[in-house]
Design a protein around this motif. Sequence first.
Motif, PDB file in Angstrom:
ATOM      1  N   ALA A 118       8.978  16.130 -95.474  1.00 38.92           N
ATOM      2  CA  ALA A 118       8.612  14.982 -94.638  1.00 38.92           C
ATOM      3  C   ALA A 118       9.764  13.985 -94.500  1.00 38.92           C
ATOM      4  O   ALA A 118       9.735  13.121 -93.627  1.00 38.92           O
ATOM      5  CB  ALA A 118       7.390  14.275 -95.234  1.00 38.92           C
ATOM      6  N   ARG A 151       4.696  15.180 -87.504  1.00 38.68           N
ATOM      7  CA  ARG A 151       3.531  15.474 -88.344  1.00 38.68           C
ATOM      8  C   ARG A 151       3.117  16.940 -88.201  1.00 38.68           C
ATOM      9  O   ARG A 151       2.741  17.590 -89.172  1.00 38.68           O
ATOM     10  CB  ARG A 151       2.385  14.543 -87.956  1.00 38.68           C
ATOM     11  N   CYS A 177       5.393  19.130 -90.253  1.00 35.21           N
ATOM     12  CA  CYS A 177       5.053  19.033 -91.674  1.00 35.21           C
ATOM     13  C   CYS A 177       3.806  19.855 -91.984  1.00 35.21           C
ATOM     14  O   CYS A 177       3.733  20.524 -93.013  1.00 35.21           O
ATOM     15  CB  CYS A 177       4.834  17.583 -92.081  1.00 35.21           C
TER      16      CYS A 177
END
Length: 152
Positions: free
Chosen positions: A95, A106, A109
Amino acid sequence: MPTPQPSMPDLAPDFVPFATAAIDFHRTINIPAGRVAASRTELDSLHGHLISLHGLLDSHTTRTTVVDQAEGDHLRAVRTRLWQATEHLHAAYHAAPHPDGRVPTREACRAGLPEGAPELSVCQRHLAASVRVRRTTTPADLHDPFTGLIRH
């Protein structure tokens, strides 16, 4: 009459206090006072350190449990919590911003896909350690918030 325990072999000089001092020194010298995100290099180094510490605790847990069940239970809980910390550190690495300043999305990740070299080395280390962890720990143990402190 209890059986006498075998004496411990002569140990090499204890390097753990030196490792602890080195980490404290590193924090004092290298961590800036302001608000700055940890770099991927720092997180990678910390991940390697936690993996090594997990291996040391695993050795102690394995040897101790056969001699003293209560102490072994506590060491097992420490080993499990340390692995959980290692999992979070691995996720934090992915991250963290890339060296060129790009911040992973996001979705990237969540996908959990390896990013390629040199980022892949942290994944390879984590994967190799996770194989050993799965041999000694159940998925329920790894996701259980219970610390075991009230059992004894």
